[in-house]
Design a protein around this motif. Structure first.
Motif, short mmCIF file in Angstrom:
data_model
loop_
_atom_site.label_atom_id
_atom_site.label_comp_id
_atom_site.label_asym_id
_atom_site.label_seq_id
_atom_site.Cartn_x
_atom_site.Cartn_y
_atom_site.Cartn_z
N HIS A 298 -79.22 79.94 3.63
CA HIS A 298 -80.09 78.89 3.12
C HIS A 298 -79.25 77.69 2.64
O HIS A 298 -79.47 76.55 3.04
CB HIS A 298 -80.94 79.44 1.97
CG HIS A 298 -81.90 78.45 1.38
ND1 HIS A 298 -83.22 78.39 1.75
CD2 HIS A 298 -81.72 77.46 0.47
CE1 HIS A 298 -83.82 77.41 1.08
NE2 HIS A 298 -82.92 76.82 0.30
N HIS A 302 -78.66 73.53 3.98
CA HIS A 302 -78.64 72.26 3.24
C HIS A 302 -77.30 71.55 3.46
O HIS A 302 -77.25 70.34 3.69
CB HIS A 302 -78.77 72.51 1.73
CG HIS A 302 -80.15 72.89 1.29
ND1 HIS A 302 -81.26 72.14 1.58
CD2 HIS A 302 -80.60 73.93 0.52
CE1 HIS A 302 -82.34 72.71 1.03
NE2 HIS A 302 -81.96 73.79 0.38
N GLU A 327 -85.32 71.12 3.00
CA GLU A 327 -85.71 72.53 2.95
C GLU A 327 -86.07 73.07 4.34
O GLU A 327 -85.95 74.27 4.59
CB GLU A 327 -86.86 72.77 1.97
CG GLU A 327 -86.54 72.51 0.50
CD GLU A 327 -85.46 73.40 -0.12
OE1 GLU A 327 -85.05 74.39 0.52
OE2 GLU A 327 -84.99 73.09 -1.24
N SER A 330 -82.77 74.36 5.62
CA SER A 330 -82.29 75.58 4.96
C SER A 330 -83.13 76.78 5.39
O SER A 330 -82.60 77.86 5.65
CB SER A 330 -82.29 75.41 3.45
OG SER A 330 -83.56 75.01 2.99
N TYR A 438 -91.79 72.78 -0.70
CA TYR A 438 -91.49 74.05 -0.04
C TYR A 438 -92.53 74.38 1.02
O TYR A 438 -92.20 74.77 2.13
CB TYR A 438 -91.45 75.19 -1.06
CG TYR A 438 -90.11 75.37 -1.74
CD1 TYR A 438 -88.92 75.39 -1.00
CD2 TYR A 438 -90.03 75.57 -3.11
CE1 TYR A 438 -87.70 75.57 -1.63
CE2 TYR A 438 -88.81 75.76 -3.75
CZ TYR A 438 -87.64 75.76 -3.00
OH TYR A 438 -86.43 75.95 -3.63
ZN LIG Z 1 -83.27 75.03 -0.70
#
Ligand SMILES: [Zn+2]
Length: 510
Positions: A298, A302, A327, A330, A438
């Motif tokens: 993850h 990024h 995001e 990731s 998210y």
């Molecule tokens: Zn993240």
């Protein structure tokens, strides 16, 4: 009063100092964290006057210029509030850091409790630990209530009457539209999801009626897979995975990997874009287990994003912006762990084990997706002061919740099928509707993954051309809205059809 250029130049210096301070603290090189000192050095930066100035700029600007100004004002407002309320947050952090729970003659630090509960095989002990930490949580809740009240008051003084509208304008997102689309998914998948949660809880000898959120935490810990994800292989697996798409961490000078063991280093992986794209820190402190692999993939997602941003982009698009974009990248990497082909190459599990692992990984993903949808439903109620009860389809029903604790607990528990405590209604809350960042990334990642598979094959993660394609998207930094990023990838915009289909396929097969 500063002009725009002056403001940006000063922010650059502030940002650099505050990031470096945090970085040294988090990797365990510097014991104390002295943010207050840096804030007071730059106290002329995050002021009402500067916010007023930027507000006028936002109103006057259009298109890309407007987005840039919005990201800038979002950053300045965030720091304005943070600085004003730092006394409360410092106090809360100090209290939390020192708090401990007494359990069967042992003193357990509060911050280490979740990890202990996730590893505790005995349900009764988990319940006791939960009871034991209640007074600490209530004290933390007091801080949270105080903080939120004052934050809303500060925003109100600045002329922002609605928390929802403020974030909606900065991130160019209609939260209610997003909520309604996702709510329909909750309802549609409810029955099949409930069956899986029953099975999961049964496998750890817990009745679904007694299942609490920390029982799910224990279930999702999946110790049985630890052998497949040893501590020693975390870094080599990461490097091999990245090499597959043509990223060589050993020669990427702008990503600095910190794998050293220091006593005071925080026990988790994190990434820090100190200077985009030239100085990106990627930090690991592996313990072993699948969650470690997940976390490092993850954070590396990024890191690769920021490391490939076009250096000529405006500072605002390199350092600020809407988190849903980064995001996506990731999630794309950590979700490799849902891919049987990746697992075959990078772990020693046999086909049967892989099948089981993929199923568990999907269930955890679905659980979290539903949890975040519930959080969005709840947060929109919280910030519009709407205590009307919701029925089992998450539609307004007769009557009112007594308070937001009850509202939170009811919505989260309905969506996940495990009970969430009322007292978490402000602790389980990330500012600026990060919950929706998210969720949008969840949706976008499935689209991007679909595109990669279509163009570069099911084993796209071994294809350097896939890496080249990603680099093109990375280079845009945060200048593109998530809808535009999806357009760059050949879609009309952000589209829930891919993630809905993916989860429905999973539920049909499970
Ligand atoms: Zn993240």
């Amino acid at each position: 009063m500063m002009n725009r250029e002056g403001l940006i130049e000063t922010i650059k210096n502030f940002h650099d100092e505050i990031y470096r301070e945090n970085y040294s603290h988090l990797i365990g090189l510097k014991e104390d964290l002295n943010e207050t000192k840096i804030y007071s050095k730059y106290q002329y930066l995050f002021t009402k006057e500067n916010i007023k100035f930027l507000k006028d700029l936002v109103a006057k600007s259009t298109a890309l210029e407007k987005r840039k100004n919005n990201y800038l004002i979002g950053y300045v407002i965030g720091n304005f509030v943070g600085q004003k309320l730092s006394k409360i947050s410092d106090e809360a952090a100090a209290f939390e850091a020192k708090a401990f729970v007494e359990f069967k003659g042992n003193k357990i630090p509060y911050r280490g409790l979740t990890k202990i509960m996730n590893n505790e095989d005995n349900k009764e002990n988990r319940d006791l630990l939960y009871e034991a930490q209640k007074p600490i949580k209530l004290k933390l809740l007091d801080y949270n209530i105080k903080y939120l009240k004052q934050e809303l008051k500060l925003l109100n003084d600045l002329g922002y009457k609605s928390y929802i509208e403020l974030n909606s304008a900065i991130k160019e997102v209609d939260y209610f539209k997003l909520r309604d689309e996702l709510k329909a998914f909750l309802v549609e998948t409810d029955e099949k999801f409930t069956v899986l949660i029953h099975e999961a809880m049964k496998s750890i000898n817990v009745n679904t009626d007694d299942a609490r959120n920390y029982d799910w935490g224990y279930y999702a810990r999946h110790k049985e897979f630890d052998g497949a994800f040893p501590k020693e292989n975390v870094i080599s697996t990461l490097k091999k995975t990245l090499l597959g798409i043509g990223f060589n961490l050993d020669i990427q000078k702008n990503i600095e990997l910190d794998i050293e063991e220091r006593e005071k280093k925080v026990p988790r992986a994190f990434m820090m874009p100190i200077k985009v794209p030239d100085e990106i820190k990627l930090v690991i402190k592996p313990n072993g287990g699948y969650e470690d692999y997940n976390a490092i993939l993850h954070e590396a997602g990024h890191a690769e994003h920021y490391a490939h941003v076009n250096p000529d982009l405006d500072y605002e698009f390199k350092h600020f912006g809407d988190h849903s974009v980064t995001e996506i990248f990731s999630f794309l990497f950590d979700n490799l762990m849902q891919d049987p082909n990746w697992l075959k190459i990078h772990t020693r599990m046999n086909n049967q084990e892989i099948e089981k692992f993929v199923k568990e990984n999907y269930l955890q993903d679905l659980f979290m997706f539903r949890r975040y949808i519930a959080k969005l439903i709840y947060e929109l109620k919280l910030f519009s002061d709407d205590l009307r009860k919701l029925d089992s389809n998450f539609n307004p029903a007769k009557g009112y919740y007594k308070n937001f604790g009850e509202c939170y607990s009811d919505i989260l528990s309905k969506a996940t099928k495990v009970k969430y405590p009322k007292s978490s209604y402000l602790i389980d809350l990330d500012g600026g509707f990060y919950v929706a960042d998210y969720l949008r990334a969840w949706i976008g990642e499935r689209q991007l993954r679909h595109k990669l598979k279509q163009d570069y094959g099911t084993e796209w993660f071994k294809n350097k051309k896939a890496g080249e394609f990603l680099k093109k998207l990375y280079s845009l930094g945060n200048s593109k809205h998530i809808n535009e990023l999806m357009q760059e990838s050949g879609f009309k915009g952000l589209d829930t059809i891919y993630i809905f289909r993916d989860f429905k396929d999973f539920l049909d097969k499970a």
